[in-house]
Scaffold this motif. Structure first.
Motif, PDB file in Angstrom:
ATOM      1  N   THR A  76       0.837  -1.201   0.000  1.00 17.49           N
ATOM      2  CA  THR A  76       0.000   0.000   0.000  1.00 17.49           C
ATOM      3  C   THR A  76       0.872   1.252   0.000  1.00 17.49           C
ATOM      4  OG1 THR A  76      -1.882  -1.038   1.108  1.00 17.49           O
ATOM      5  CG2 THR A  76      -1.664   1.346   1.351  1.00 17.49           C
ATOM      6  N   LEU A  77       1.908   1.266   0.833  1.00 16.21           N
ATOM      7  CA  LEU A  77       2.811   2.416   0.886  1.00 16.21           C
ATOM      8  C   LEU A  77       3.520   2.625  -0.450  1.00 16.21           C
ATOM      9  CD1 LEU A  77       4.392   1.922   4.429  1.00 16.21           C
ATOM     10  CD2 LEU A  77       2.725   3.657   3.732  1.00 16.21           C
ATOM     11  N   ARG A  78       3.759   1.551  -1.184  1.00 14.51           N
ATOM     12  CA  ARG A  78       4.400   1.672  -2.495  1.00 14.51           C
ATOM     13  C   ARG A  78       3.439   2.244  -3.540  1.00 14.51           C
ATOM     14  NH1 ARG A  78       9.209  -1.178  -3.211  1.00 14.51           N
ATOM     15  NH2 ARG A  78       9.826  -2.495  -1.445  1.00 14.51           N
ATOM     16  N   ARG A  79       2.153   1.953  -3.386  1.00 12.41           N
ATOM     17  CA  ARG A  79       1.173   2.415  -4.375  1.00 12.41           C
ATOM     18  C   ARG A  79       0.712   3.854  -4.140  1.00 12.41           C
ATOM     19  NH1 ARG A  79      -0.672  -3.144  -3.923  1.00 12.41           N
ATOM     20  NH2 ARG A  79      -2.012  -2.554  -2.169  1.00 12.41           N
ATOM     21  N   LEU A  80       0.668   4.280  -2.894  1.00 17.39           N
ATOM     22  CA  LEU A  80       0.130   5.604  -2.588  1.00 17.39           C
ATOM     23  C   LEU A  80       0.832   6.740  -3.344  1.00 17.39           C
ATOM     24  CD1 LEU A  80      -0.651   5.328   1.241  1.00 17.39           C
ATOM     25  CD2 LEU A  80      -2.285   5.381  -0.649  1.00 17.39           C
ATOM     26  N   LEU A 122      -7.163  15.724  -0.674  1.00 16.67           N
ATOM     27  CA  LEU A 122      -6.535  14.409  -0.811  1.00 16.67           C
ATOM     28  C   LEU A 122      -5.025  14.548  -1.021  1.00 16.67           C
ATOM     29  CD1 LEU A 122      -6.857  11.378  -0.887  1.00 16.67           C
ATOM     30  CD2 LEU A 122      -7.447  11.543  -3.322  1.00 16.67           C
ATOM     31  N   ILE A 123      -4.610  15.521  -1.821  1.00 19.45           N
ATOM     32  CA  ILE A 123      -3.182  15.761  -2.035  1.00 19.45           C
ATOM     33  C   ILE A 123      -2.502  16.127  -0.722  1.00 19.45           C
ATOM     34  CG2 ILE A 123      -1.503  17.342  -3.079  1.00 19.45           C
ATOM     35  CD1 ILE A 123      -3.317  17.438  -5.557  1.00 19.45           C
ATOM     36  N   GLU A 124      -3.116  17.033   0.013  1.00 23.18           N
ATOM     37  CA  GLU A 124      -2.536  17.487   1.284  1.00 23.18           C
ATOM     38  C   GLU A 124      -2.400  16.337   2.273  1.00 23.18           C
ATOM     39  OE1 GLU A 124      -3.496  20.615   4.963  1.00 23.18           O
ATOM     40  OE2 GLU A 124      -4.692  20.668   3.126  1.00 23.18           O
ATOM     41  N   VAL A 125      -3.436  15.520   2.387  1.00 19.39           N
ATOM     42  CA  VAL A 125      -3.416  14.418   3.347  1.00 19.39           C
ATOM     43  C   VAL A 125      -2.420  13.338   2.927  1.00 19.39           C
ATOM     44  CG1 VAL A 125      -4.784  12.541   4.322  1.00 19.39           C
ATOM     45  CG2 VAL A 125      -5.742  14.831   4.193  1.00 19.39           C
ATOM     46  N   LEU A 126      -2.374  13.014   1.640  1.00 17.72           N
ATOM     47  CA  LEU A 126      -1.438  12.002   1.156  1.00 17.72           C
ATOM     48  C   LEU A 126       0.006  12.443   1.368  1.00 17.72           C
ATOM     49  CD1 LEU A 126      -3.034  10.651  -2.155  1.00 17.72           C
ATOM     50  CD2 LEU A 126      -2.504   9.336  -0.093  1.00 17.72           C
ATOM     51  N   GLU A 127       0.301  13.695   1.061  1.00 17.19           N
ATOM     52  CA  GLU A 127       1.668  14.181   1.238  1.00 17.19           C
ATOM     53  C   GLU A 127       2.086  14.122   2.709  1.00 17.19           C
ATOM     54  OE1 GLU A 127       2.490  17.215  -2.490  1.00 17.19           O
ATOM     55  OE2 GLU A 127       1.662  18.051  -0.634  1.00 17.19           O
ATOM     56  N   SER A 128       1.168  14.461   3.610  1.00 19.38           N
ATOM     57  CA  SER A 128       1.472  14.389   5.037  1.00 19.38           C
ATOM     58  C   SER A 128       1.617  12.942   5.490  1.00 19.38           C
ATOM     59  CB  SER A 128       0.369  15.080   5.846  1.00 19.38           C
ATOM     60  OG  SER A 128       0.333  16.458   5.568  1.00 19.38           O
ATOM     61  N   PHE A 129       0.719  12.090   5.015  1.00 19.67           N
ATOM     62  CA  PHE A 129       0.725  10.671   5.376  1.00 19.67           C
ATOM     63  C   PHE A 129       2.046  10.011   4.960  1.00 19.67           C
ATOM     64  CE2 PHE A 129      -0.170   6.204   4.574  1.00 19.67           C
ATOM     65  CZ  PHE A 129      -0.932   5.830   5.673  1.00 19.67           C
ATOM     66  N   LEU A 130       2.526  10.359   3.764  1.00 16.50           N
ATOM     67  CA  LEU A 130       3.737   9.738   3.226  1.00 16.50           C
ATOM     68  C   LEU A 130       5.017  10.390   3.737  1.00 16.50           C
ATOM     69  CD1 LEU A 130       2.449   9.279  -0.426  1.00 16.50           C
ATOM     70  CD2 LEU A 130       2.960   7.434   1.200  1.00 16.50           C
ATOM     71  N   GLY A 131       4.879  11.494   4.460  1.00 16.36           N
ATOM     72  CA  GLY A 131       6.067  12.149   5.005  1.00 16.36           C
ATOM     73  C   GLY A 131       6.744  13.094   4.043  1.00 16.36           C
ATOM     74  N   PHE A 132       6.078  13.438   2.933  1.00 17.84           N
ATOM     75  CA  PHE A 132       6.700  14.289   1.933  1.00 17.84           C
ATOM     76  C   PHE A 132       6.715  15.767   2.330  1.00 17.84           C
ATOM     77  CE2 PHE A 132       5.394  11.126  -1.653  1.00 17.84           C
ATOM     78  CZ  PHE A 132       6.398  10.262  -1.231  1.00 17.84           C
ATOM     79  N   THR A 133       5.910  16.148   3.304  1.00 16.60           N
ATOM     80  CA  THR A 133       5.839  17.556   3.689  1.00 16.60           C
ATOM     81  C   THR A 133       6.935  17.931   4.682  1.00 16.60           C
ATOM     82  OG1 THR A 133       4.209  16.982   5.378  1.00 16.60           O
ATOM     83  CG2 THR A 133       3.364  17.766   3.263  1.00 16.60           C
ATOM     84  N   ASN A 134       7.532  16.941   5.321  1.00 15.96           N
ATOM     85  CA  ASN A 134       8.643  17.194   6.238  1.00 15.96           C
ATOM     86  C   ASN A 134       9.955  16.911   5.519  1.00 15.96           C
ATOM     87  OD1 ASN A 134       6.894  17.751   8.430  1.00 15.96           O
ATOM     88  ND2 ASN A 134       6.687  15.557   8.833  1.00 15.96           N
ATOM     89  N   MET A 135      10.889  17.866   5.528  1.00 16.38           N
ATOM     90  CA  MET A 135      12.159  17.670   4.841  1.00 16.38           C
ATOM     91  C   MET A 135      13.107  16.823   5.687  1.00 16.38           C
ATOM     92  SD  MET A 135      13.493  18.230   1.940  1.00 16.38           S
ATOM     93  CE  MET A 135      12.395  19.509   1.340  1.00 16.38           C
ATOM     94  N   HIS A 136      13.575  15.723   5.112  1.00 15.86           N
ATOM     95  CA  HIS A 136      14.505  14.828   5.770  1.00 15.86           C
ATOM     96  C   HIS A 136      15.891  15.019   5.138  1.00 15.86           C
ATOM     97  CE1 HIS A 136      11.124  12.536   7.558  1.00 15.86           C
ATOM     98  NE2 HIS A 136      10.528  12.833   6.415  1.00 15.86           N
ATOM     99  N   LYS A 137      16.880  15.311   5.955  1.00 15.78           N
ATOM    100  CA  LYS A 137      18.230  15.536   5.440  1.00 15.78           C
ATOM    101  C   LYS A 137      19.004  14.230   5.381  1.00 15.78           C
ATOM    102  CE  LYS A 137      18.513  20.330   6.992  1.00 15.78           C
ATOM    103  NZ  LYS A 137      19.277  21.323   7.793  1.00 15.78           N
ATOM    104  N   ALA A 138      19.854  14.118   4.355  1.00 19.21           N
ATOM    105  CA  ALA A 138      20.580  12.865   4.155  1.00 19.21           C
ATOM    106  C   ALA A 138      22.008  13.127   3.692  1.00 19.21           C
ATOM    107  CB  ALA A 138      19.846  11.997   3.125  1.00 19.21           C
ATOM    108  N   PHE A 139      22.874  12.158   3.969  1.00 15.04           N
ATOM    109  CA  PHE A 139      24.222  12.103   3.416  1.00 15.04           C
ATOM    110  C   PHE A 139      24.230  11.045   2.312  1.00 15.04           C
ATOM    111  CE2 PHE A 139      26.528  13.447   7.574  1.00 15.04           C
ATOM    112  CZ  PHE A 139      26.411  14.781   7.220  1.00 15.04           C
TER     113      PHE A 139
END
Length: 216
Positions: A16-20, A76-93
């Motif tokens: 489900t997480l892959r399809r969202l 729906l866009i707003e909720v999906l983006e929040s649900f998937l974590g896309f609205t919070n910026m995650h920093k990476a190396f």
């Protein structure tokens, strides 16, 4: 994560997480075409996934549709983006600035999905000390020191396969909590470390196999 956005988060199946994200991308396209509401049937026609499966997947997201109308697209866009974590910026190396690593550093689109690669590490003297599209490249030996400077908990692994485990161990020992592994090597990590394997070669094997089957 707010319970109004994510319900029973720990029980969401990985398929489900892959399809969202597919649904999200197509819903955004519909919005660009001027649509204000979208139904699971409409999404189904666009991406060839059964409407009942789409409705089931969206049931994990805390939003309700209107009978014979569907879901409000903006909501729906707003909720999906929040649900998937896309609205919070995650920093990476990023570890390994080869052809694939370099391509990921240049991919500004990752930031639209909540991932910002803030620095990269390599041992190539021709790369160390330089930057790529504004992202600094440090020597791998400087990783522990840079962990103290940057607020990072994700490592992107694009090193040669023969050092994949060695670099993974170094990342984990240095405080990395999640590894996005692009190598075909199945790295070993402690149970509390999150790993997402994304092997391009594995997907190639599946594609070639299906292509050969269809040509028979």
């Amino acid at each position: 994560m707010s319970t109004s956005i994510r319900k029973e988060a720990d029980k969401v199946p990985e398929p489900t997480l892959r399809r969202l994200p597919w649904y999200l991308s197509n819903i955004k396209l519909m919005k660009e075409k001027g649509e204000q509401y979208v139904s699971s049937t409409q999404i189904s026609k666009e991406i060839n996934i059964d409407a009942s499966q789409i409705a089931k997947d969206l049931s994990y997201v805390d939003i309700s549709g209107r009978t014979r109308v569907g879901y409000n697209i903006d909501a729906l866009i707003e909720v999906l983006e929040s649900f998937l974590g896309f609205t919070n910026m995650h920093k990476a190396f990023l570890f390994g600035v080869g052809s694939l690593g370099g391509a990921l550093l240049r991919d500004s689109g990752l930031q639209h999905f909540g991932l910002e690669i803030v620095a990269a590490f390599d041992v190539n003297p021709e790369l160390v000390g330089k930057d790529l599209d504004g992202i600094p490249i440090f020597h791998s030996d400087d990783f522990e020191a840079k962990m103290k400077e940057y607020d990072v908990n994700i490592g992107v692994l694009t090193v040669p396969i023969n050092i994949a485990q060695e670099i993974t161990n170094k990342m984990v020992d240095g405080g990395i909590k999640a590894v996005w592994n692009f190598t075909p090597f199945r790295i070993r990590v402690p149970e509390n470390i999150v790993v997402q394997n994304t092997s391009l070669y594995a997907h190639l094997a599946v594609m070639f196999n299906r292509l050969n089957f269809n040509e028979k």
